[in-house]
Every structure is written in structure tokens, then in C-alpha cells.
Scaffold this motif. Sequence first.
Motif, mmCIF file in Angstrom:
data_model
loop_
_atom_site.group_PDB
_atom_site.id
_atom_site.type_symbol
_atom_site.label_atom_id
_atom_site.label_comp_id
_atom_site.label_asym_id
_atom_site.label_seq_id
_atom_site.Cartn_x
_atom_site.Cartn_y
_atom_site.Cartn_z
ATOM 1 N N TYR A 56 6.245 -13.200 -16.061
ATOM 2 C CA TYR A 56 7.074 -12.586 -14.996
ATOM 3 C C TYR A 56 8.462 -12.990 -15.514
ATOM 4 N N PHE A 57 9.514 -11.900 -15.424
ATOM 5 C CA PHE A 57 10.630 -12.078 -15.667
ATOM 6 C C PHE A 57 11.455 -10.972 -15.190
ATOM 7 N N GLY A 58 12.796 -11.457 -15.150
ATOM 8 C CA GLY A 58 13.777 -10.414 -14.519
ATOM 9 C C GLY A 58 15.070 -10.664 -15.670
ATOM 10 N N LEU A 59 15.851 -9.509 -15.580
ATOM 11 C CA LEU A 59 16.987 -9.317 -16.676
ATOM 12 C C LEU A 59 18.158 -9.387 -15.691
ATOM 13 N N GLN A 60 19.206 -9.921 -16.502
ATOM 14 C CA GLN A 60 20.621 -9.744 -16.046
ATOM 15 C C GLN A 60 21.089 -8.302 -15.636
ATOM 16 N N GLY A 61 21.444 -8.214 -14.601
ATOM 17 C CA GLY A 61 22.114 -6.842 -14.297
ATOM 18 C C GLY A 61 21.077 -5.949 -13.748
ATOM 19 N N GLU A 62 19.987 -6.341 -13.645
ATOM 20 C CA GLU A 62 18.803 -5.373 -13.316
ATOM 21 C C GLU A 62 18.157 -5.691 -11.911
ATOM 22 N N GLU A 63 17.915 -4.901 -10.907
ATOM 23 C CA GLU A 63 17.205 -5.435 -9.847
ATOM 24 C C GLU A 63 15.795 -5.536 -9.964
ATOM 25 N N ARG A 64 15.500 -4.745 -10.806
ATOM 26 C CA ARG A 64 13.833 -4.720 -10.833
ATOM 27 C C ARG A 64 13.188 -5.865 -11.727
ATOM 28 N N MET A 65 12.304 -6.225 -11.093
ATOM 29 C CA MET A 65 11.503 -7.563 -11.700
ATOM 30 C C MET A 65 10.058 -6.882 -12.594
ATOM 31 N N PHE A 66 9.876 -7.660 -13.852
ATOM 32 C CA PHE A 66 8.930 -7.278 -14.629
ATOM 33 C C PHE A 66 7.932 -8.065 -14.950
ATOM 34 N N VAL A 67 6.760 -7.737 -15.401
ATOM 35 C CA VAL A 67 5.806 -8.400 -15.806
ATOM 36 C C VAL A 67 4.909 -8.038 -16.959
ATOM 37 N N LEU A 68 4.783 -8.861 -17.976
ATOM 38 C CA LEU A 68 4.094 -8.723 -19.158
ATOM 39 C C LEU A 68 2.744 -9.431 -19.129
ATOM 40 N N TYR A 69 1.693 -8.302 -19.243
ATOM 41 C CA TYR A 69 0.278 -8.956 -19.037
ATOM 42 C C TYR A 69 -0.210 -9.411 -20.593
ATOM 43 N N ARG A 70 -0.980 -10.557 -20.554
ATOM 44 C CA ARG A 70 -1.409 -11.043 -22.011
ATOM 45 C C ARG A 70 -2.288 -9.972 -22.448
ATOM 46 N N LYS A 71 -3.019 -9.292 -21.583
ATOM 47 C CA LYS A 71 -3.978 -8.324 -22.581
ATOM 48 C C LYS A 71 -3.196 -7.222 -23.143
ATOM 49 N N GLY A 72 -2.070 -7.102 -22.964
ATOM 50 C CA GLY A 72 -1.385 -6.062 -23.717
ATOM 51 C C GLY A 72 -0.423 -6.780 -24.945
ATOM 52 N N ASP A 73 -0.499 -8.285 -24.761
ATOM 53 C CA ASP A 73 0.253 -9.128 -25.960
ATOM 54 C C ASP A 73 -0.215 -10.216 -26.033
ATOM 55 N N PRO A 74 -1.423 -10.273 -26.723
ATOM 56 C CA PRO A 74 -2.340 -11.357 -26.874
ATOM 57 C C PRO A 74 -1.902 -12.622 -27.926
ATOM 58 N N GLU A 75 -0.783 -11.856 -28.824
ATOM 59 C CA GLU A 75 -0.172 -12.860 -29.697
ATOM 60 C C GLU A 75 1.025 -13.260 -29.273
ATOM 61 N N GLN A 76 1.327 -12.712 -28.000
ATOM 62 C CA GLN A 76 2.691 -13.182 -27.378
ATOM 63 C C GLN A 76 3.878 -13.189 -28.229
ATOM 64 N N LYS A 77 3.863 -11.868 -28.984
ATOM 65 C CA LYS A 77 5.141 -11.575 -29.910
ATOM 66 C C LYS A 77 6.261 -10.830 -28.920
ATOM 67 N N LEU A 78 5.768 -10.232 -27.686
ATOM 68 C CA LEU A 78 6.945 -9.645 -26.891
ATOM 69 C C LEU A 78 7.337 -10.641 -26.140
ATOM 70 N N GLN A 79 6.681 -11.638 -25.593
ATOM 71 C CA GLN A 79 7.363 -12.722 -24.932
ATOM 72 C C GLN A 79 8.122 -13.636 -25.705
ATOM 73 N N ALA A 80 7.681 -13.856 -26.766
ATOM 74 C CA ALA A 80 8.634 -14.676 -27.539
ATOM 75 C C ALA A 80 10.087 -13.794 -28.042
ATOM 76 N N ALA A 81 9.904 -12.460 -28.399
ATOM 77 C CA ALA A 81 11.104 -11.656 -28.582
ATOM 78 C C ALA A 81 12.041 -11.701 -27.159
ATOM 79 N N LEU A 82 11.689 -11.896 -26.068
ATOM 80 C CA LEU A 82 12.205 -11.632 -24.720
ATOM 81 C C LEU A 82 12.982 -13.217 -24.697
ATOM 82 N N HIS A 83 12.246 -13.951 -25.085
ATOM 83 C CA HIS A 83 12.704 -15.399 -24.611
ATOM 84 C C HIS A 83 13.839 -15.764 -25.817
#
Length: 170
Positions: A56-83
Motif C-alpha cells: 500500500y502506498f500514496g504519492l505526493q500531491g495525489e489524494e488517491r491511495m494505491f495498492v500493488l498486489y503481489r500476484k501482479g508483481d511476484p518478483e517485486q520489480k514494480l515495488q522496487a521501482a516505486l521505492h
Amino acid sequence: MRYWLASERGAHFVLLLGIGMVLLFAVLEWRFPSEQQLQTASGRLDWERSTIDSYYFGLQGEERMFVLYRKGDPEQKLQAALHDAVAYPARVSFDPQQRGGAMLLSGQFYPVYGVSVGGKPVLPLETVRGYYRHDNLVALGLGLLFLLAGGWRSYQCATAIKRYPLDQLD
């Protein structure tokens, strides 16, 4: 009651369970958004919270909150790119019609289907779709297995009733 699962009722239950799981696979595949349905939001990572199966994460300047499910990112590449997006803001792709809540966090979260940093996508949408499909195929496989088992047992029960009618058992 002891042999309920081996009876005709149990056979019909397993058959209906199989139908339900196959329908679940169909709904999950139908619900996956196309590229035209996706909208984007951009910003730097404001806050994050990781669980076993979600990020779960939020972006600066964005009121919406987002979730990245592990089933769509099993290698956690998307999560690492965000971080790790420090030099450039991250851009996430989400479907605005799909949102849901989280158990431990309050608010509505939009599932993320793509992340790009510096204008370059980390994973294409088709790769993420493949990860989701791979996970959803478990429901299809179990559904077909239950359909076969329930159908076979229903057939056995039906032929046993024809061979041994209840009025002849006395």
C-alpha cells in the motif's frame, strides 16, 4: 450424515463447487482492465505500508491511495521501482472503477497495474496480466478437477440408483 460427501448430495456439492470456481476464473479474467481503461497518477512516494500479499502506498500531491498486489508483481520489480524512484517521479497506471478497502488501513485503494519511472515502464501491462492469469489458473484447475470429480460421483450415484431401486431394498 457420516458419509455425506460420498452421497448424491455430496456429489452435487462438489459439482457446484467446481462450477463456482470456473465462474470465479471467468470473472477474474473479465475484470482485468484493458490499456484504454487505465488512468495514470504521478508523484514521488509519500508513504508506504507492506503486508504479506500487498504493498500500500500514496504519492505526493495525489489524494488517491494505491495498492500493488503481489500476484501482479511476484518478483517485486514494480515495488522496487516505486521505492527507488528518487530522481524522477513515478507514474502508476490504475483503473478508476476498481477500488477496495484494506483490513488494517482506512480508505479506498486503487489496484496498480503498471509503474513507469522516467517515462520508461518497469513491466509492460501484458506481463502483469500474465502474472495475474498464472495465479488465476489455480482456480480454473481446481474448478475443473471438482467438476470432473463431482460429475463422476453424480454419475456413479445415478447408476447405483438405477441398479438398486429403493423399493427393492426391503
